[in-house]
Design a protein around this motif. Structure first.
Motif, PDB file in Angstrom:
ATOM      1  N   GLN A  90      47.817  41.179  38.601  1.00  0.00           N
ATOM      2  CA  GLN A  90      47.878  40.083  39.576  1.00  0.00           C
ATOM      3  C   GLN A  90      46.637  40.071  40.467  1.00  0.00           C
TER       4      GLN A  90
ATOM      5  N   ARG B 285      43.774  41.377  39.728  1.00  0.00           N
ATOM      6  CA  ARG B 285      42.640  41.034  38.864  1.00  0.00           C
ATOM      7  C   ARG B 285      42.449  39.526  38.822  1.00  0.00           C
ATOM      8  N   ARG B 286      43.521  38.803  38.627  1.00  0.00           N
ATOM      9  CA  ARG B 286      43.429  37.348  38.565  1.00  0.00           C
ATOM     10  C   ARG B 286      42.972  36.766  39.907  1.00  0.00           C
ATOM     11  N   ARG B 287      43.504  37.289  40.993  1.00  0.00           N
ATOM     12  CA  ARG B 287      43.141  36.777  42.317  1.00  0.00           C
ATOM     13  C   ARG B 287      41.650  36.951  42.593  1.00  0.00           C
TER      14      ARG B 287
ATOM     15  N   HIS C 136      39.492  35.253  38.700  1.00  0.00           N
ATOM     16  CA  HIS C 136      39.654  33.870  38.234  1.00  0.00           C
ATOM     17  C   HIS C 136      38.813  32.928  39.096  1.00  0.00           C
TER      18      HIS C 136
ATOM     19  N   GLY D 143      40.733  31.824  41.855  1.00  0.00           N
ATOM     20  CA  GLY D 143      41.492  32.851  42.553  1.00  0.00           C
ATOM     21  C   GLY D 143      41.217  32.843  44.052  1.00  0.00           C
TER      22      GLY D 143
ATOM     23  N   HIS E 170      38.383  35.333  44.949  1.00  0.00           N
ATOM     24  CA  HIS E 170      37.195  35.465  44.099  1.00  0.00           C
ATOM     25  C   HIS E 170      35.897  35.351  44.894  1.00  0.00           C
TER      26      HIS E 170
ATOM     27  N   LEU F 296      38.202  37.301  32.115  1.00  0.00           N
ATOM     28  CA  LEU F 296      38.010  36.888  33.504  1.00  0.00           C
ATOM     29  C   LEU F 296      36.938  37.719  34.205  1.00  0.00           C
TER      30      LEU F 296
ATOM     31  N   THR G  68      47.714  34.632  27.807  1.00  0.00           N
ATOM     32  CA  THR G  68      47.255  35.010  29.138  1.00  0.00           C
ATOM     33  C   THR G  68      48.458  35.307  30.022  1.00  0.00           C
ATOM     34  N   THR G  69      48.207  35.982  31.128  1.00  0.00           N
ATOM     35  CA  THR G  69      49.318  36.411  31.987  1.00  0.00           C
ATOM     36  C   THR G  69      49.925  35.265  32.790  1.00  0.00           C
TER      37      THR G  69
ATOM     38  N   ASP H 286      48.688  31.587  32.423  1.00  0.00           N
ATOM     39  CA  ASP H 286      48.398  30.226  31.948  1.00  0.00           C
ATOM     40  C   ASP H 286      48.879  29.950  30.533  1.00  0.00           C
TER      41      ASP H 286
END
Length: 241
Positions: A80, A82-84, A87, A90, A93, A128, A186-187, A189
C-alpha cells in the motif's frame, strides 16, 4: 572475485516524515580515497534479492566494464505504501521524489566519496518503481542523468512529463518491456495492459531524442524477465551516459 558488502542503515526523511530503511552496497575495492558513481534503486530489496544486482555489479567492476559504483537500495514497507509513493497519482509521490532528489542524494554525497554530478548518478526501478524513477529524473535531470526502466507503469501523467522535457540530451534512458505484458495483475487497478502504453512511451522518448536504449523482452511482468536483463542494463546505460 571478492564480493562487495551491503550495509543496512536507517535514515530519517523530513519529506516523508518517517524513518526509511536503506541498503547500501559498497564494492569490494571500496576506498574513501576514490570517487564513485551512485545508483538509487527503488524496490531496492527486490533488486538485491531477486535481481542479484550486487553480484552483477561485482562481476562488471571486476571485468572493468563499469566504473566503481555505490548502489543504494530503497525497500518499500508495504504494498500500500509502495503505491502511495511510487504511483504517478499517489498522494505521497511528490514527497518521495523530493526525498530522492533533496535528501537522499545529499546524504550519500556527504557520507561517501561520490562524483556529485548528474552524469555519474542513476535511478533504477521496476514497474511502479520504474515510473517514479523516470518522473524523478525528468524533474531533476541535472541531479540524475541516467535512468533504467524495467517495465514501467505508464499513463498520461508519465507521457506528459516526457513530452514536457526541454533538455533531453541531459538524460540517458534504458527501457525494456516484456512482449507478454498485456494482462498484468495489479494490487489496486485489476488487470492492465503494460505493453501498449510502453510502446507509446517508446515512441515519445524517441521523438524527443533522448539518448536511449529500448527492447521488448521475451517475457512477462516478473523477475524471471528482469533479472537476466540487469547485466545488459548496467552496461548499456553506462555506454549511453
Amino acid at each position: 572475485m571478492n564480493p562487495g558488502k551491503i550495509e543496512e542503515i536507517r535514515f530519517y526523511s523530513n519529506e516523508l516524515q518517517e524513518e526509511m530503511e536503506l541498503l547500501i552496497y559498497l564494492p569490494s575495492r571500496y576506498s574513501p580515497l576514490y570517487k564513485h558513481n551512485v545508483m538509487l534503486v527503488s524496490d531496492g530489496k527486490d533488486y538485491f534479492q531477486l535481481g542479484r544486482i550486487g553480484r552483477i555489479a561485482d562481476e562488471l567492476m571486476e571485468e572493468e566494464i563499469i566504473e566503481p559504483v555505490i548502489i543504494v537500495g530503497i525497500p518499500y514497507k508495504t504494498v500500500q505504501e509502495r503505491r502511495r509513493m511510487y504511483h504517478p497519482e499517489g498522494d505521497r509521490h511528490k514527497a518521495y521524489i523530493r526525498f530522492l532528489a533533496h535528501e537522499l542524494i545529499q546524504y550519500i554525497d556527504e557520507t561517501y566519496p561520490t562524483y556529485q554530478m548528474g552524469s555519474s548518478r542513476m535511478l533504477m526501478g521496476d514497474s511502479l518503481a520504474a515510473s517514479i524513477s523516470l518522473l524523478t529524473a525528468l524533474k531533476y535531470p541535472n541531479c540524475f542523468g541516467n535512468v533504467v526502466l524495467h517495465s514501467p507503469f505508464v499513463n498520461e501523467h508519465v507521457l506528459e512529463a516526457v513530452k514536457a522535457n526541454e533538455n533531453p540530451a541531459n538524460l540517458s534512458i534504458y527501457h525494456v518491456i516484456g512482449d507478454k505484458e498485456t494482462d498484468v495483475p495489479t494490487t489496486a487497478d485489476g488487470r492492465l495492459d503494460f505493453l501498449t502504453p510502453n510502446r507509446e512511451l517508446h515512441k515519445v522518448i524517441k521523438e524527443k531524442r533522448f539518448p536511449y536504449y529500448y527492447e521488448e523482452l521475451d517475457g512477462d511482468h516478473t523477475w524471471k524477465s528482469w533479472q537476466p536483463d540487469i547485466r545488459r542494463a548496467l552496461i548499456e546505460i553506462n555506454r549511453l551516459s
